[in-house]
Design an enzyme around this catalytic site. Structure first.
Site, PDB file in Angstrom:
ATOM      1  N   GLU A 206       0.795  -1.138  -0.091  1.00 44.63           N
ATOM      2  CA  GLU A 206      -0.117  -0.038  -0.099  1.00 44.63           C
ATOM      3  C   GLU A 206       0.809   1.264   0.152  1.00 44.63           C
ATOM      4  O   GLU A 206       0.560   2.069  -0.952  1.00 44.63           O
ATOM      5  CB  GLU A 206      -0.907   0.044   1.224  1.00 44.63           C
ATOM      6  CG  GLU A 206      -1.794   1.374   1.335  1.00 44.63           C
ATOM      7  CD  GLU A 206      -2.635   1.413  -0.090  1.00 44.63           C
ATOM      8  OE1 GLU A 206      -3.376   0.470  -0.356  1.00 44.63           O
ATOM      9  OE2 GLU A 206      -2.746   2.549  -0.356  1.00 44.63           O
TER      10      GLU A 206
ATOM     11  N   SER B 232      -7.510   2.220  -3.651  1.00 46.15           N
ATOM     12  CA  SER B 232      -6.300   3.014  -3.044  1.00 46.15           C
ATOM     13  C   SER B 232      -5.376   3.369  -4.187  1.00 46.15           C
ATOM     14  O   SER B 232      -4.559   3.992  -3.967  1.00 46.15           O
ATOM     15  CB  SER B 232      -5.672   2.204  -1.982  1.00 46.15           C
ATOM     16  OG  SER B 232      -5.102   0.882  -2.417  1.00 46.15           O
TER      17      SER B 232
ATOM     18  N   ASP C 255       1.010   3.981  -2.989  1.00 47.73           N
ATOM     19  CA  ASP C 255       0.903   5.566  -2.686  1.00 47.73           C
ATOM     20  C   ASP C 255       1.829   6.592  -3.350  1.00 47.73           C
ATOM     21  O   ASP C 255       1.520   7.293  -3.802  1.00 47.73           O
ATOM     22  CB  ASP C 255       0.356   5.843  -1.301  1.00 47.73           C
ATOM     23  CG  ASP C 255      -0.950   4.984  -0.822  1.00 47.73           C
ATOM     24  OD1 ASP C 255      -1.754   4.679  -1.535  1.00 47.73           O
ATOM     25  OD2 ASP C 255      -1.132   5.104   0.343  1.00 47.73           O
TER      26      ASP C 255
END
Length: 601
Positions: free
Chosen positions: A317, A519, A321
């Site tokens: 994650e 995400s 990002d």
């Protein structure tokens, strides 16, 4: 976010516990004063299914509780926010200072005095009470009290609860009350009815970002070629292998480097997700050969956060990002904000993060945060307190962008699709002061992903600028009849917009792999907003700040997505359709149209 990784690490918090500490030398007098009439403040009807009650805590156990004091002028701040965020208004773009925000959010001096007097009269020593002024999250009274005093103060009964999977325990109550004459002064007491496990735990089952832990990785097939950066042509490979070049072509994103050093993106990292510089360099070398492969990010930490480097420390994650902010918002300085769990805030770091950012003199103009949880897992009063903190931060000109979630109408992360009987909104997707980003896939045409979370909040009402869009959707689809009783049609609708969320190429631990989930959508959209801000600041104009009034005032910015649905709760979910819908929002953005709407094309 299995050979293919899911990119929506929705911090699927049953929310964090607040640390219990041992008794100190302070002594407590018994409550001798007459009991005040009290009113129920919050109640949880059932114990969350991943917890079990195991009895009463020892009487000597000291609880760390925080009383949220009512802001002196919350409604005034909301009006000021809309004044500076509504295009065409005389105050548009005149964002508030930190001092102005605090003047609205701080408690009136009489509020602090009245609540403090009650605590002292109730036998709580002054030495165990601390006034905390937290900027965007307002003022709090923190207190350390033994269980019997806490039971008496809040007319409740604290119990010890076992988290079934981890074996960890927390102390909570299923309801609490506050004195009737203090209702207007107390917004909540925390943590009492919000359950969870520390984000410091190695458990990531209840705490997830909009994209899960990796599991088994798969290297993507390498045919030796990648789409040409910013060619303007959408390569057919982009249908199944999304790279920065694909996104630049699909949405018209410029690769011209940003020029304004004051313009920044902040990327919070939670649940021990750490961004890796070596992986970013490998990502840039492969997918952004026009950039310096040594381009990196800066680091800020809070509550014991860190960012250890090494292949075994890579977080899918955090890498996602960072790679899709540094690698897409060309030249925009990016900061990784790593939150640990020292003295956890009882909200999985969400309060800590917004307080940390709001206390900065010059916070990043864009925050891209790929974490969240189901709305039902957090107490409504705490959800409102965090949402109000977002309102305060956006009033200063900060854009807050979150992925919407990855389980369709059944909530934040997969696993609840066949057990829910009503649709499960996510948080903070339902908060009206953030921009929620749903997911799409494919290129000819671009369609909604079936996992993109979307729906309507049970806590927050629809802002006025959204109401015409929601009404049009409800009237044209008849879903209120189709799904009668399953969702709150008057609630804040989400997501607001969408971008690609499937087959997203990243590097994790030195391995080239792919990830899926909203995400990925969040940092993609955040990067576009950061590039617009760069042009605005360069032209001597303010950044966009609170985005939603601007976005809904300019639906022509978006490519309308009219195909796809987000099933869950034993239904087909909502359908993507003409105009706004609760799966892709207004649609996917066009960068040149964004610039034009912002007045800088």
């Amino acid at each position: 976010m299995a050979p293919v990784v899911r990119a929506s690490f929705l911090l699927y918090a049953s929310l964090a516990l607040y640390t219990v500490i041992a008794s100190g030398p302070v002594t407590y007098s018994s409550i001798a004063h007459a009991k005040r009439a009290s009113v129920l403040r919050e109640r949880r009807d059932i114990i969350p299914n991943h917890f079990a009650g195991i009895g009463a805590p020892h009487e000597d156990t000291i609880l760390q509780l925080k009383i949220g004091l009512q802001p002196n002028n919350r409604s005034g701040l909301e009006q000021a926010l809309f004044d500076v965020s509504t295009p065409g208004g005389t105050q548009y773009g005149k964002h508030l200072t930190a001092e102005e925000v605090h003047s609205y959010m701080s408690a009136h001096p009489s509020t602090s005095s009245i609540v403090l007097t009650w605590l002292l009269e109730s036998g709580v020593p002054e030495s165990s009470i601390t006034l905390e002024s937290k900027g965007s999250t307002g003022d709090w009274l923190a207190l350390s009290v033994p269980v019997p005093i806490a039971n008496d103060l809040f007319s409740t009964e604290f119990h010890t609860f076992l988290h079934k999977r981890s074996g960890e325990t927390i102390i909570r109550a299923l309801e609490y009350s506050v004195p009737l004459d203090l209702v207007e002064h107390i917004s909540l007491v925390h943590p009492i009815v919000t359950f969870g496990i520390d984000s410091g735990s190695n458990l990531k089952l209840d705490v997830t970002a909009h994209g899960r832990s990796l599991g088994a990785q798969r290297s993507t097939r390498d045919n030796g070629t990648e789409p040409e950066v910013n060619s303007g042509v959408i390569d057919e490979s982009c249908a199944t292998k999304v790279t920065p070049a694909c996104l630049q072509a699909l949405y018209g994103i410029s690769n011209t480097p940003a020029t304004q050093s004051s313009n920044r993106i902040g990327v919070p990292g939670l649940i021990q997700q750490w961004a890796q510089k070596a992986d970013l360099n490998a990502f840039l070398e492969r997918y952004r050969p026009d950039m310096d492969p040594n381009t990196t990010f800066s680091l800020e930490t809070l509550t014991g956060g860190e960012d250890p480097q090494g292949p075994d420390k890579a977080g899918s994650e955090a890498n996602l990002d960072i790679q899709y902010t540094v690698g897409l918002a060309t030249g925009v300085p990016t900061t990784f904000i790593s939150a640990g769990c020292d003295l956890c805030d009882g909200a999985h770091g969400f309060l800590d993060v917004v307080e940390f950012i709001s206390n900065q003199t010059n916070p990043p103009q864009v925050i891209s945060m790929s974490y969240g949880f189901t709305e039902e897992e957090i107490s409504p009063d705490l959800a409102k307190r965090i949402c109000d903190a977002y309102m305060a931060l956006t009033a200063r000109g900060v854009s807050l962008i979150f992925g919407s979630g990855d389980a369709g109408v059944s909530g934040a992360i997969p696993g609840n699709e066949t057990t829910c009987t009503s649709f499960v909104p996510t948080f903070p997707g339902g908060c009206p002061y953030i921009t929620s980003v749903g997911g799409t896939q494919g290129i000819s045409p671009e369609v909604a992903t079936n996992f993109s979370s979307g729906g309507f909040s049970n806590v927050f009402s629809q802002p006025s600028f959204q109401q015409p869009f929601v009404s049009a959707y409800l009237e044209s689809t008849g879903v209120e009849d189709t799904y009668a009783g399953r969702f709150n049609a008057s609630g804040r609708g989400f997501p607001d917009v969408s971008t690609q969320a499937n087959h997203i190429q990243i590097v994790v631990g030195g391995n080239f792999t792919e990830i899926w989930g909203t995400s990925a959508s969040g940092p993609i959209f955040a990067s576009m907003i950061a590039l617009v801000n760069d042009r605005l600041i360069g032209a001597g104009k303010p950044p966009l700040g609170y985005l939603n009034p601007f976005l809904y005032a300019n639906p022509q910015i978006f490519n309308d997505i009219t195909s796809g649905n987000n099933p869950g709760c034993n239904t087909e979910g909502f359908n993507a359709t003409k105009g706004w819908d609760p799966i892709t929002g207004l649609g996917t953005p066009n960068f040149e149209a964004l610039l034009l709407a912002a007045g800088i094309a």
